[in-house]
Structure formats: C-alpha cells, structure tokens
Design a protein around this motif. Structure first.
Motif, PDB file in Angstrom:
ATOM      1  N   THR A  72       0.841  -1.197   0.000  1.00 25.08           N
ATOM      2  CA  THR A  72       0.000   0.000   0.000  1.00 25.08           C
ATOM      3  C   THR A  72       0.877   1.247   0.000  1.00 25.08           C
ATOM      4  O   THR A  72       1.883   1.305   0.701  1.00 25.08           O
ATOM      5  CB  THR A  72      -0.915   0.040   1.241  1.00 25.08           C
ATOM      6  N   TYR A 120       0.433   5.803  -1.014  1.00 24.92           N
ATOM      7  CA  TYR A 120      -0.509   6.817  -1.505  1.00 24.92           C
ATOM      8  C   TYR A 120      -0.417   6.989  -3.008  1.00 24.92           C
ATOM      9  O   TYR A 120      -1.391   7.361  -3.659  1.00 24.92           O
ATOM     10  CB  TYR A 120      -0.345   8.148  -0.763  1.00 24.92           C
ATOM     11  N   TRP A 162      -2.584   4.281  -4.363  1.00 27.01           N
ATOM     12  CA  TRP A 162      -3.977   4.670  -4.085  1.00 27.01           C
ATOM     13  C   TRP A 162      -4.442   5.689  -5.126  1.00 27.01           C
ATOM     14  O   TRP A 162      -5.534   5.572  -5.680  1.00 27.01           O
ATOM     15  CB  TRP A 162      -4.034   5.248  -2.672  1.00 27.01           C
ATOM     16  N   GLU A 165      -5.090   4.061  -8.548  1.00 28.26           N
ATOM     17  CA  GLU A 165      -6.327   3.274  -8.629  1.00 28.26           C
ATOM     18  C   GLU A 165      -7.577   4.138  -8.493  1.00 28.26           C
ATOM     19  O   GLU A 165      -8.654   3.762  -8.978  1.00 28.26           O
ATOM     20  CB  GLU A 165      -6.306   2.181  -7.555  1.00 28.26           C
ATOM     21  N   THR A 166      -7.447   5.297  -7.848  1.00 30.84           N
ATOM     22  CA  THR A 166      -8.595   6.205  -7.690  1.00 30.84           C
ATOM     23  C   THR A 166      -8.785   7.079  -8.921  1.00 30.84           C
ATOM     24  O   THR A 166      -9.900   7.518  -9.221  1.00 30.84           O
ATOM     25  CB  THR A 166      -8.397   7.099  -6.443  1.00 30.84           C
ATOM     26  N   ASN A 211      -5.927  10.973  -1.070  1.00 25.85           N
ATOM     27  CA  ASN A 211      -6.545  10.618  -2.344  1.00 25.85           C
ATOM     28  C   ASN A 211      -8.003  10.176  -2.201  1.00 25.85           C
ATOM     29  O   ASN A 211      -8.488   9.340  -2.971  1.00 25.85           O
ATOM     30  CB  ASN A 211      -5.708   9.521  -3.022  1.00 25.85           C
ATOM     31  N   LEU A 271     -11.328   1.401  -1.700  1.00 29.39           N
ATOM     32  CA  LEU A 271      -9.970   1.940  -1.838  1.00 29.39           C
ATOM     33  C   LEU A 271      -9.569   2.724  -0.600  1.00 29.39           C
ATOM     34  O   LEU A 271      -8.431   2.639  -0.138  1.00 29.39           O
ATOM     35  CB  LEU A 271      -9.883   2.821  -3.088  1.00 29.39           C
ATOM     36  N   TYR A 275      -6.306   1.747   1.741  1.00 34.89           N
ATOM     37  CA  TYR A 275      -5.160   2.645   1.799  1.00 34.89           C
ATOM     38  C   TYR A 275      -5.226   3.657   2.934  1.00 34.89           C
ATOM     39  O   TYR A 275      -4.484   4.629   2.941  1.00 34.89           O
ATOM     40  CB  TYR A 275      -5.020   3.380   0.465  1.00 34.89           C
ATOM     41  N   THR A 305      -2.052   4.898   4.725  1.00 35.34           N
ATOM     42  CA  THR A 305      -1.075   5.768   4.065  1.00 35.34           C
ATOM     43  C   THR A 305      -1.266   7.227   4.442  1.00 35.34           C
ATOM     44  O   THR A 305      -0.401   8.062   4.174  1.00 35.34           O
ATOM     45  CB  THR A 305      -1.173   5.649   2.530  1.00 35.34           C
TER      46      THR A 305
END
Length: 240
Positions: free
Chosen positions: A125, A127, A130, A133-134, A182, A231, A235, A238
C-alpha cells in the motif's frame, strides 16, 4: 641591411636586421617571430606537456596527463560487455559501468523501485498506488472533462524510454494540495490552463471545488461509491 623572414606562429612575412639574424643562428636559434607575443605563444605550446592519449599540447597544465574527460575515458581499455538492461554490447567508461546509456539506467532504476524494491513499500500500500487506482473514478465522475471550462479529455502522445506512450491533457488535482490524501472528495479534473490559474492566484478563483466534489460524489452510482470506499479502507494507513 635587413633579411625577409616568415613568422613561425602567424605565418606573416617580416624583416629583421641581418646582424640579428646571424647572431641568432650562431646561438642555435632557428625559429623566428614577427613579435614577442607570438614568440611567447608558440613557446608556451611547443614546450607544454602533451596529452598521453591524443598528443595535444596542454599549456599551463603540467600536472595533467590528459587534456580532457574524453581522453581519460578513451585511455582506459575496458573490454566490451553486454548492457544488463538491453543486452547491447558496449565499451564501459569504468569497470563499474553496467548500462550502455542513461535511458537504460533510468529504466532499470524504475524497475528496481517497484514493489518491495522501494524503501517506502509497506505491505503493497502507498498513496501513489492509491492515487493510481482512484484516478479512473475521478475521470468517470467528472465525465472526462475539466470541471471549470469543460475542456474534454484528449490523449497526448510522447516518447518514453525510446517508445511511444500516451498521457492525458487533464490533470487530477488535489484540492488540499496533499498528495497523500486521495479521497474522491479531494480530487477533481482540471485542464492545464485552469490548473495554472488556480495555483498562480493568491486566492483561488474556484472556492467551490470542495462543495462540487462532495455533491458530485454523492450523486454517483452505488457501485462507484463502493469502489471508492473499498480503496479508502485499503489505503487508509497511508494517510497516517
């Protein structure tokens, strides 16, 4: 009476009194110059130490063995070896050189920094992962357009590591300017122009960003919300 001579430095013809010419010959001097500066310039080069590789004179560098970095490298007769990235044979600059070029070195570094090779890796994991993927969720929510001026998404083709690649003309902007945050409520799409206006302004002309992302995220489908929540749960460490 004067005798016509040619300057050994500049090549110009000049006249010298015969008695001075004869005196110079008796002393064993066979080089003649039209003026003292030309004599000094030529002697500086003629008596200078020469590069051990290319034999170029090196005035005022009596302590140097080579005239430059290229001659230093060329003087090292390292055997050819294959690049550990692309396999191409090359002559290394030193015994520790393992890549044939900077692009190969950069590509190898990128590979080493993936996953557990990265000193910031924590159980898969991060940021940055993250955010990656976001990002598609933000493009879907904001309908592939800048939320300020509605500039639509357009792919931009560029070269990366010698191969063609594509990137977006739109930027996923962090409202609080914290790259570790995020959450979907903190992200939105901006074109390059609007993004620049926001950052160059002493006070942002778009104070409604946070309210927009809150309402836009609330209006999305349950599947979209479930993905965003998943998500955030994965995460959340992070942001600590």
């Amino acid at each position: 009476m004067k005798i016509l001579l040619r300057c050994l430095w500049c090549g110009d013809e000049f006249k010298k009194p015969r008695y001075e010419y004869n005196k110079a010959l008796r002393r064993g001097h066979f080089s003649f110059y039209c003026c003292k500066p030309h004599s000094q310039a030529h002697h500086a080069i003629k008596n200078a130490r020469r590069c051990e590789h290319c034999d170029t004179p090196m005035p005022k560098k009596a302590a140097n063995r080579f005239c430059g970095r290229e001659c230093i490298t060329a003087s090292r007769n390292h055997p050819e070896k294959p690049c550990t990235m692309c396999g191409l044979f090359f002559r290394p600059k030193s015994s520790r050189t393992v890549y044939c070029s900077r692009p190969c070195a950069d590509k190898a570094h990128s590979i080493r920094m993936l996953g557990t090779g990265n000193s910031h890796y924590k159980d898969g994991t991060s940021y940055s992962k993250w955010f990656k993927e976001t990002r598609p969720l933000i493009f879907e929510r904001d309908k592939d357009a800048c939320v300020v001026c509605s500039t639509p998404f357009q792919p931009i083709t560029y070269e990366r590591n010698g191969a063609p690649a594509q990137k977006s003309n739109l930027i996923v902007h962090h409202i609080d300017e914290d790259p570790a945050n995020n959450r979907v409520e903190n992200l939105l799409l901006l074109c390059a122009s609007c993004h620049l206006v926001h950052h160059k302004s002493a006070v942002t002309p778009y104070p409604w960003f946070a309210e927009y992302t809150r309402q836009a995220s609330e209006s999305m489908t349950s599947k979209w919300k479930a993905t965003a929540t998943s998500l955030l749960t994965a995460y959340s460490s992070t942001t600590a």
